[in-house]
Each structure stands twice: as C-alpha cells, then as structure tokens.
Design a protein around this motif. Sequence first.
Motif, PDB file in Angstrom:
ATOM      1  N   GLY A 174      93.635-122.432  54.569  1.00  0.00           N
ATOM      2  CA  GLY A 174      93.747-123.889  54.430  1.00  0.00           C
ATOM      3  C   GLY A 174      92.443-124.524  54.018  1.00  0.00           C
ATOM      4  N   ARG A 175      91.354-124.035  54.581  1.00  0.00           N
ATOM      5  CA  ARG A 175      90.037-124.562  54.199  1.00  0.00           C
ATOM      6  C   ARG A 175      89.707-124.233  52.748  1.00  0.00           C
ATOM      7  N   LEU A 176      90.042-123.013  52.322  1.00  0.00           N
ATOM      8  CA  LEU A 176      89.806-122.640  50.921  1.00  0.00           C
ATOM      9  C   LEU A 176      90.651-123.496  49.986  1.00  0.00           C
ATOM     10  N   ARG A 177      91.902-123.751  50.369  1.00  0.00           N
ATOM     11  CA  ARG A 177      92.780-124.577  49.536  1.00  0.00           C
ATOM     12  C   ARG A 177      92.215-125.982  49.411  1.00  0.00           C
ATOM     13  N   HIS A 178      91.745-126.550  50.526  1.00  0.00           N
ATOM     14  CA  HIS A 178      91.166-127.893  50.474  1.00  0.00           C
ATOM     15  C   HIS A 178      89.903-127.920  49.614  1.00  0.00           C
ATOM     16  N   ALA A 179      89.090-126.890  49.715  1.00  0.00           N
ATOM     17  CA  ALA A 179      87.848-126.854  48.933  1.00  0.00           C
ATOM     18  C   ALA A 179      88.133-126.688  47.448  1.00  0.00           C
ATOM     19  N   ILE A 182      81.140-125.875  45.989  1.00  0.00           N
ATOM     20  CA  ILE A 182      81.079-127.234  45.450  1.00  0.00           C
ATOM     21  C   ILE A 182      82.117-128.124  46.122  1.00  0.00           C
ATOM     22  N   GLY A 183      83.322-127.596  46.316  1.00  0.00           N
ATOM     23  CA  GLY A 183      84.368-128.367  46.979  1.00  0.00           C
ATOM     24  C   GLY A 183      84.018-128.707  48.409  1.00  0.00           C
ATOM     25  N   TRP A 184      83.484-127.741  49.152  1.00  0.00           N
ATOM     26  CA  TRP A 184      83.070-128.006  50.537  1.00  0.00           C
ATOM     27  C   TRP A 184      81.965-129.064  50.579  1.00  0.00           C
ATOM     28  N   CYS A 185      80.983-128.928  49.710  1.00  0.00           N
ATOM     29  CA  CYS A 185      79.880-129.896  49.682  1.00  0.00           C
ATOM     30  C   CYS A 185      80.377-131.285  49.279  1.00  0.00           C
ATOM     31  N   SER A 186      81.248-131.349  48.311  1.00  0.00           N
ATOM     32  CA  SER A 186      81.771-132.627  47.844  1.00  0.00           C
ATOM     33  C   SER A 186      82.545-133.334  48.949  1.00  0.00           C
ATOM     34  N   ARG A 187      83.393-132.600  49.642  1.00  0.00           N
ATOM     35  CA  ARG A 187      84.162-133.209  50.738  1.00  0.00           C
ATOM     36  C   ARG A 187      83.255-133.615  51.894  1.00  0.00           C
ATOM     37  N   ALA A 188      82.254-132.805  52.181  1.00  0.00           N
ATOM     38  CA  ALA A 188      81.341-133.143  53.280  1.00  0.00           C
ATOM     39  C   ALA A 188      80.520-134.386  52.942  1.00  0.00           C
ATOM     40  N   LEU A 189      80.086-134.512  51.700  1.00  0.00           N
ATOM     41  CA  LEU A 189      79.281-135.679  51.315  1.00  0.00           C
ATOM     42  C   LEU A 189      80.113-136.951  51.286  1.00  0.00           C
ATOM     43  N   ARG A 190      81.394-136.817  50.987  1.00  0.00           N
ATOM     44  CA  ARG A 190      82.262-137.993  51.001  1.00  0.00           C
ATOM     45  C   ARG A 190      82.817-138.279  52.387  1.00  0.00           C
ATOM     46  N   GLY A 191      82.602-137.357  53.325  1.00  0.00           N
ATOM     47  CA  GLY A 191      83.040-137.578  54.687  1.00  0.00           C
ATOM     48  C   GLY A 191      84.507-137.289  54.931  1.00  0.00           C
ATOM     49  N   ARG A 192      85.138-136.524  54.013  1.00  0.00           N
ATOM     50  CA  ARG A 192      86.556-136.180  54.183  1.00  0.00           C
ATOM     51  C   ARG A 192      86.670-134.673  54.368  1.00  0.00           C
ATOM     52  N   SER A 193      86.384-134.201  55.536  1.00  0.00           N
ATOM     53  CA  SER A 193      86.442-132.753  55.782  1.00  0.00           C
ATOM     54  C   SER A 193      87.853-132.293  56.101  1.00  0.00           C
ATOM     55  N   ARG A 194      88.774-133.217  56.367  1.00  0.00           N
ATOM     56  CA  ARG A 194      90.150-132.827  56.705  1.00  0.00           C
ATOM     57  C   ARG A 194      91.061-132.986  55.540  1.00  0.00           C
TER      58      ARG A 194
END
Length: 96
Positions: A5-10, A84-96
């Motif tokens: 699920g984390r990989l899919r979100h990233a 890149i996806g993990w970093c992008s979501r973390a910087l935007r504050g949407r980790s879920r």
Amino acid sequence: MTLAGRLRHALTDVVALAYLAVCAGLLTWALVMSAVDDSGESMAGVVPLLATAPASLVLIFLPDHLSMTLLAIVFGALFNATIIGWCSRALRGRSR
C-alpha cells in the motif's frame, strides 16, 4: 498500512508519475537513436542510465546484454520514483 500500500501511494504521486514519464521518454529516445545510428558509436544509452542513477548504476554490473541494461534502467526508475513519491507526499503533508 502494508508495504504494498505504501509503494502504491508513493508510485501514484503526480511528481513520481511525471518522473516515470520522463524516464520512459528518455529510454524510448535512446532506443530510437541507437537503432538509427549506423556507426555503432551512439552514446544515447548513457542518458537514461544517468537519469535513473544511482540505482541503475548499481545494476549496471549485470552481464553485458541489452535486456540487462533495460532491467537496470527500469529498476532505477522505479526505485527513484518511489523515493520521489515518498518525499513529495511528506513535503506536502499527505502521508496517508
């Protein structure tokens, strides 16, 4: 959340998808340029390798064959897109 699920979100992040599209375009361009070049001295294959570094450079030590080079580029692109996806979501504050 599971690892899948984390990989899919990233990998479904907009920035990660844009990076994958650029890598696919560079790989297509390199394959076309290498096929068109009659001299056999085309360095176009270096561009996708550098765009997907450092992960693709780790796998470049695989046996010398076109399929192994493509595998290194695809692995590098997927690995980098995940980061890149993990970093992008973390910087935007949407980790879920």
